[in-house]
Design a protein around this motif. Sequence first.
Motif, PDB file in Angstrom:
ATOM      1  N   ASP A  97      -9.979  48.011 -16.975  1.00  0.00           N
ATOM      2  CA  ASP A  97      -9.596  48.190 -15.455  1.00  0.00           C
ATOM      3  C   ASP A  97      -8.608  47.065 -15.600  1.00  0.00           C
ATOM      4  O   ASP A  97      -9.206  45.567 -15.688  1.00  0.00           O
ATOM      5  N   PHE A  98      -7.481  47.430 -14.666  1.00  0.00           N
ATOM      6  CA  PHE A  98      -6.235  46.432 -14.782  1.00  0.00           C
ATOM      7  C   PHE A  98      -7.066  45.214 -13.731  1.00  0.00           C
ATOM      8  O   PHE A  98      -6.141  43.838 -13.929  1.00  0.00           O
ATOM      9  N   ARG A  99      -7.792  45.225 -13.012  1.00  0.00           N
ATOM     10  CA  ARG A  99      -8.433  44.357 -11.805  1.00  0.00           C
ATOM     11  C   ARG A  99      -9.488  42.954 -12.450  1.00  0.00           C
ATOM     12  O   ARG A  99     -10.241  42.268 -12.258  1.00  0.00           O
ATOM     13  N   CYS A 100      -9.895  43.720 -13.641  1.00  0.00           N
ATOM     14  CA  CYS A 100     -11.808  43.196 -13.955  1.00  0.00           C
ATOM     15  C   CYS A 100     -10.942  41.858 -15.044  1.00  0.00           C
ATOM     16  O   CYS A 100     -10.192  41.631 -15.758  1.00  0.00           O
ATOM     17  N   PRO A 101     -11.742  40.713 -14.271  1.00  0.00           N
ATOM     18  CA  PRO A 101     -11.296  39.530 -15.097  1.00  0.00           C
ATOM     19  C   PRO A 101     -12.093  39.706 -16.689  1.00  0.00           C
ATOM     20  O   PRO A 101     -11.475  38.859 -17.840  1.00  0.00           O
ATOM     21  N   ALA A 102     -13.195  40.398 -16.963  1.00  0.00           N
ATOM     22  CA  ALA A 102     -13.681  39.931 -18.439  1.00  0.00           C
ATOM     23  C   ALA A 102     -12.065  40.482 -19.182  1.00  0.00           C
ATOM     24  O   ALA A 102     -12.073  40.956 -20.491  1.00  0.00           O
ATOM     25  N   CYS A 103     -11.693  42.099 -18.270  1.00  0.00           N
ATOM     26  CA  CYS A 103     -10.588  42.855 -19.324  1.00  0.00           C
ATOM     27  C   CYS A 103      -9.844  41.916 -19.292  1.00  0.00           C
ATOM     28  O   CYS A 103      -9.133  41.518 -20.611  1.00  0.00           O
ATOM     29  N   LYS A 104      -9.097  40.790 -18.795  1.00  0.00           N
ATOM     30  CA  LYS A 104      -8.235  40.466 -18.769  1.00  0.00           C
ATOM     31  C   LYS A 104      -8.772  38.895 -19.786  1.00  0.00           C
ATOM     32  O   LYS A 104      -7.775  38.259 -20.757  1.00  0.00           O
ATOM     33  N   ALA A 105      -9.988  38.136 -19.703  1.00  0.00           N
ATOM     34  CA  ALA A 105     -10.235  37.747 -20.820  1.00  0.00           C
ATOM     35  C   ALA A 105     -10.421  38.499 -22.151  1.00  0.00           C
ATOM     36  O   ALA A 105      -9.997  37.679 -23.370  1.00  0.00           O
ATOM     37  N   PHE A 106     -10.694  39.695 -22.164  1.00  0.00           N
ATOM     38  CA  PHE A 106     -11.111  40.224 -23.982  1.00  0.00           C
ATOM     39  C   PHE A 106      -8.731  40.574 -24.064  1.00  0.00           C
ATOM     40  O   PHE A 106      -8.722  39.685 -25.274  1.00  0.00           O
ATOM     41  N   GLU A 107      -8.355  40.665 -22.957  1.00  0.00           N
ATOM     42  CA  GLU A 107      -7.060  40.837 -23.532  1.00  0.00           C
ATOM     43  C   GLU A 107      -6.625  39.466 -24.086  1.00  0.00           C
ATOM     44  O   GLU A 107      -5.990  39.589 -25.299  1.00  0.00           O
TER      45      GLU A 107
END
Length: 256
Positions: A97-107
């Motif tokens: 989800d492009f708003r998800c902080p955990a997704c950004k951390a993973f990326e």
Amino acid sequence: MSEKNREGKRTARERLAVEREKQKARDKRRRALIVGASVVCVLGLAAVIGVIAANAGKDDDESAGPVVAPSGAQGKDSLAIPVGKESAKSTLTIWEDFRCPACKAFELAYRDTIHELTRKGQLRTEYRLATIIDGNMGGSGSAKAANAAACAQDAGKFPAYHDVLYDNQPPEPDDAFADTGRLIELAGKVDGLDTPAFQECVKNGTHDSWVEKSNKAFTTGDFSGTPTVLLDGRNIYQDRSMTPAKLKQLVQDANK
């Protein structure tokens, strides 16, 4: 000062130094793993209820217009955006989800490794998009960003635009991606993407129904939150021993 006191202070300093090194190691490990319930964008019960209520009485494929999958999308209902060679022996499936902080951390932790393995033809990545933050926090930024990413896929620029969105992700409560002007502005960071066709696709929400269908597949699947990261079907994001180096080794072993 007695020899005994000097020895005691020296021992205390040594213990403190050891503890500091242990703490540094723990901090480094936490950054590498990027794992834990505290950072996962959880799919809450309220969000599930909201999705069900919002879609009650609507036709699944027409609640937001005709379903238009982005160019090259694959898998069941064409919900996966593939990156990499079909001949790769390992497949990484990423629900984001492009708003998800955990997704950004993973990326930020893993994407250099993922890109390297993809370039070498050792890994095929399937990106699947969810919009749970819109349901949890309110707004439409997750959905609009997902549509814009699908528009970038039409232009053959998905990987680069995907990374730009995460590099410029607003704070979770900030629905900045709901502004299509902002999404088009960010397209300027990707060579050749900011075209009239891309702008029209973003403004018109060409892939809105596809995004909705993708999110429904996520909410009805056996997933606890985003990101959900599967390597050949195995959930590696929940593996506390996983690191980018370990992921690389697993993929390379599969390709031997």
